[in-house]
Design a protein around this motif. Structure first.
Motif, mmCIF file in Angstrom:
data_model
loop_
_atom_site.group_PDB
_atom_site.id
_atom_site.type_symbol
_atom_site.label_atom_id
_atom_site.label_comp_id
_atom_site.label_asym_id
_atom_site.label_seq_id
_atom_site.Cartn_x
_atom_site.Cartn_y
_atom_site.Cartn_z
ATOM 1 N N SER A 1 0.821 -1.223 0.000
ATOM 2 C CA SER A 1 0.000 0.000 0.000
ATOM 3 C C SER A 1 0.842 1.254 0.000
ATOM 4 O O SER A 1 0.436 2.277 0.538
ATOM 5 N N SER B 1 3.287 3.622 -2.626
ATOM 6 C CA SER B 1 3.984 3.886 -3.893
ATOM 7 C C SER B 1 5.470 4.104 -3.639
ATOM 8 O O SER B 1 6.313 3.652 -4.406
ATOM 9 N N THR C 1 -5.798 6.860 -6.188
ATOM 10 C CA THR C 1 -6.257 7.652 -5.048
ATOM 11 C C THR C 1 -7.360 8.613 -5.487
ATOM 12 O O THR C 1 -8.381 8.766 -4.801
ATOM 13 N N THR D 1 -0.895 14.079 -2.114
ATOM 14 C CA THR D 1 -0.879 12.828 -1.359
ATOM 15 C C THR D 1 0.500 12.191 -1.422
ATOM 16 O O THR D 1 1.025 11.954 -2.503
ATOM 17 N N ALA D 2 1.091 11.904 -0.259
ATOM 18 C CA ALA D 2 2.380 11.230 -0.252
ATOM 19 C C ALA D 2 2.153 9.753 -0.545
ATOM 20 O O ALA D 2 1.080 9.221 -0.286
ATOM 21 N N VAL E 1 2.445 6.959 0.729
ATOM 22 C CA VAL E 1 2.499 6.035 1.866
ATOM 23 C C VAL E 1 1.081 5.588 2.222
ATOM 24 O O VAL E 1 0.122 6.217 1.782
ATOM 25 N N PRO E 2 0.937 4.507 2.999
ATOM 26 C CA PRO E 2 -0.406 3.966 3.221
ATOM 27 C C PRO E 2 -1.379 4.961 3.852
ATOM 28 O O PRO E 2 -1.023 5.705 4.772
ATOM 29 N N GLY E 3 -2.585 4.962 3.320
ATOM 30 C CA GLY E 3 -3.682 5.654 3.985
ATOM 31 C C GLY E 3 -3.797 7.163 3.827
ATOM 32 O O GLY E 3 -4.772 7.755 4.278
ATOM 33 N N VAL E 4 -2.829 7.788 3.184
ATOM 34 C CA VAL E 4 -2.856 9.255 3.126
ATOM 35 C C VAL E 4 -4.005 9.769 2.258
ATOM 36 O O VAL E 4 -4.565 10.840 2.498
ATOM 37 N N GLY E 5 -4.366 8.981 1.249
ATOM 38 C CA GLY E 5 -5.439 9.382 0.348
ATOM 39 C C GLY E 5 -6.705 9.714 1.114
ATOM 40 O O GLY E 5 -7.464 10.630 0.755
ATOM 41 N N ASP F 1 -6.943 0.709 -0.334
ATOM 42 C CA ASP F 1 -5.635 1.361 -0.416
ATOM 43 C C ASP F 1 -4.670 0.456 -1.195
ATOM 44 O O ASP F 1 -3.897 0.915 -2.044
ATOM 45 N N ARG G 1 -5.679 0.682 -4.920
ATOM 46 C CA ARG G 1 -5.417 1.945 -5.607
ATOM 47 C C ARG G 1 -3.920 2.211 -5.731
ATOM 48 O O ARG G 1 -3.471 2.844 -6.683
ATOM 49 N N THR G 2 -3.132 1.720 -4.762
ATOM 50 C CA THR G 2 -1.686 1.915 -4.864
ATOM 51 C C THR G 2 -1.131 1.169 -6.088
ATOM 52 O O THR G 2 -0.256 1.677 -6.790
ATOM 53 N N ASN H 1 -1.882 3.347 -8.891
ATOM 54 C CA ASN H 1 -1.056 4.568 -8.845
ATOM 55 C C ASN H 1 0.290 4.358 -9.543
ATOM 56 O O ASN H 1 0.705 5.159 -10.381
HETATM 57 N N1 ASP Z 1 -1.235 4.434 -0.457
HETATM 58 C C1 ASP Z 1 -1.304 5.273 -1.621
HETATM 59 C C2 ASP Z 1 0.019 5.251 -2.335
HETATM 60 O O1 ASP Z 1 1.045 5.073 -1.725
HETATM 61 C C3 ASP Z 1 -1.717 6.658 -1.315
HETATM 62 C C4 ASP Z 1 -3.131 6.674 -0.802
HETATM 63 O O2 ASP Z 1 -4.036 6.691 -1.621
HETATM 64 O O3 ASP Z 1 -3.343 6.614 0.406
HETATM 65 O O4 ASP Z 1 0.068 5.406 -3.532
#
Ligand code: ASP
Length: 410
Positions: A265, A267, A304, A342-343, A345-349, A378, A381-382, A385
């Motif tokens: 999860s 990128s 995201t 959005t960074a 990392v997990p869950g930021v979206g 998540d 979508r990652t 992404n």
């Molecule tokens: N986890 C997603 C990513 O790293 C970002 C997100 O949507 O929370 O691409």
């Protein structure tokens, strides 16, 4: 057996283990299996790949810029990349909004919205992120893993190395060797990927509330359907029409990276693998890959954006709010900006979703409804992404190759 197949097996076995334990032995899962087996496996793998992210971004971008040699080429690649990123993200949100408006996942059942509470964390304004691209302190940027700032620093170093030429040839050589070393380590760490994937997926699926999944089934289906449409129509179409390549070969070639994105999860964490795969299996040159993919991992988040589009429409429907055409347009605009902010990392979206909801005065508490199933989405979508970033890398590569060919023939 090749790595992609092993990762896939790890994924499937992890999903089965997590699901079976969740349904039949939840106590054993939460007391023993998860804390002593799944989580440690996942964490060790995550740390192993995360530790490679900063050196890879730094070395490969320095080399990429030094390899491009001229600033014109750099500007051309940057322009193509950003146009592609922005337009595909806008298309992604439009697809997701249309799908959610047609299927109406939020109107199919009565959702109890009275008890919904959600404390929105303060999201950094996009404008601030953009202004702060130039780091005050490059070491702080590296210590905190601020990818955009590391990119800016590396571009400056690469540029300086080109200008100084022979004077800094030794340093350039050192960076080259550092890059070779990190790429070798990526290969080594990937041998552990199937086990890490197994642990991460078993942990994620096992700790899911199955009731939440059942209740939110329709919302999840719409998000996943929009993700698939983006892959099958937009990316495959772009690969076929713009890069003149076989989309199926592209998807198959990139699958190992998607598997890692799905299980982590993140990128950012997937970056070492996605760059390696693009360079070795998709024919993307080091210089294009090292510019497009790290940038994409931080600012290009179509998956995201899709979640945010569906979630916004879903929450509007659940709270019985009608959105006007103009408001949908605002959602598209803010979701494009939010996905840049959005960074990887997990869950930021989900945090940035609050910004999108606020832009059209929807209740932020609505996020509470979708919170329970966000972990699974998540993951999905990652995977999309980073596929968007790779699609862009292949297309930019192809257009650069075509340009070279044309100049040669002229
Ligand atoms: N986890 C997603 C990513 O790293 C970002 C997100 O949507 O929370 O691409």
């Amino acid at each position: 057996m090749n790595l992609a197949v092993k990762i896939l097996i790890g994924l499937v076995l992890g999903a089965i283990a997590g699901l079976v334990l969740n349904l039949t032995a939840l106590d054993f899962f939460t007391g023993i299996a998860d804390p002593y087996i799944f989580e440690p496996l996942g964490t060790i793998f995550l740390n192993l790949i995360n530790l490679l992210v900063v050196p890879i971004v730094l070395f490969s971008i320095i080399l990429g810029v030094a390899g491009l040699g001229d600033t014109k080429k750099m500007g051309r690649i940057a322009t193509k990349t950003i146009v592609f990123f922005l337009s595909t993200t806008a298309i992604a949100i439009i697809i997701s909004i249309i799908l959610a408006v047609v299927i109406q996942p939020g109107s199919l059942t009565e959702y109890d919205t009275t008890g919904a509470t959600f404390e929105a964390k303060e999201a950094p304004p996009v404008w601030e992120t953009l202004i702060n691209i130039i780091p005050k302190n490059p070491f702080e940027a590296m210590a905190t893993g601020n990818i955009l700032q590391i990119i800016a620093f590396a571009i400056l170093i690469g540029f300086g190395l080109v200008k100084l030429g022979d004077k800094t040839a030794g340093l350039l050589k050192l960076v080259e060797q550092g890059n070779d070393l990190v790429m070798y380590l990526v290969m080594l760490v990937m041998k552990f990927a199937p086990y890490g994937t197994f642990g991460l997926i078993a942990s994620a699926i096992g700790s899911q509330g199955m009731d939440a999944i059942r209740a939110m089934g329709m919302y999840m289906i719409v998000v996943v359907a929009a993700l698939i449409l983006q892959l099958v129509i937009v990316y495959s179409g772009a690969i076929y029409f713009l890069a003149k390549q076989n989309p199926w070969k592209f998807i198959k070639g990139f699958a190992p990276a998607m598997g890692i994105a799905f299980s982590t999860s993140s990128s950012n964490a997937t970056l070492p693998v996605s760059m390696d795969v693009a360079q070795k299996r998709l024919g993307v040159s080091k210089s294009v890959s090292s510019f497009v993919q790290p940038l994409g991992a931080t600012i290009n988040m179509d998956g995201t954006a899709i979640m945010q589009g569906v979630a916004t429409v879903f929450i509007a429907q659940a709270f019985n709010v009608d959105l006007s055409f103009g408001e949908y347009a605002i959602v598209v605009l803010t979701a494009v900006l939010a996905s840049i902010g959005t960074a990887g990392v997990p869950g930021v979206g989900l945090i940035l979703l609050a910004t999108v909801l606020q832009s059209v005065n929807l209740p932020v508490e609505g996020i509470a409804l979708i919170l329970g199933v966000d972990r699974l989405l998540d993951m999905s979508r990652t995977a999309l992404n980073i596929t968007g970033d790779a699609t862009c890398a292949v297309i930019v590569q192809e257009s650069e190759d075509r340009r070279k060919e044309k100049l040669k023939n002229a």
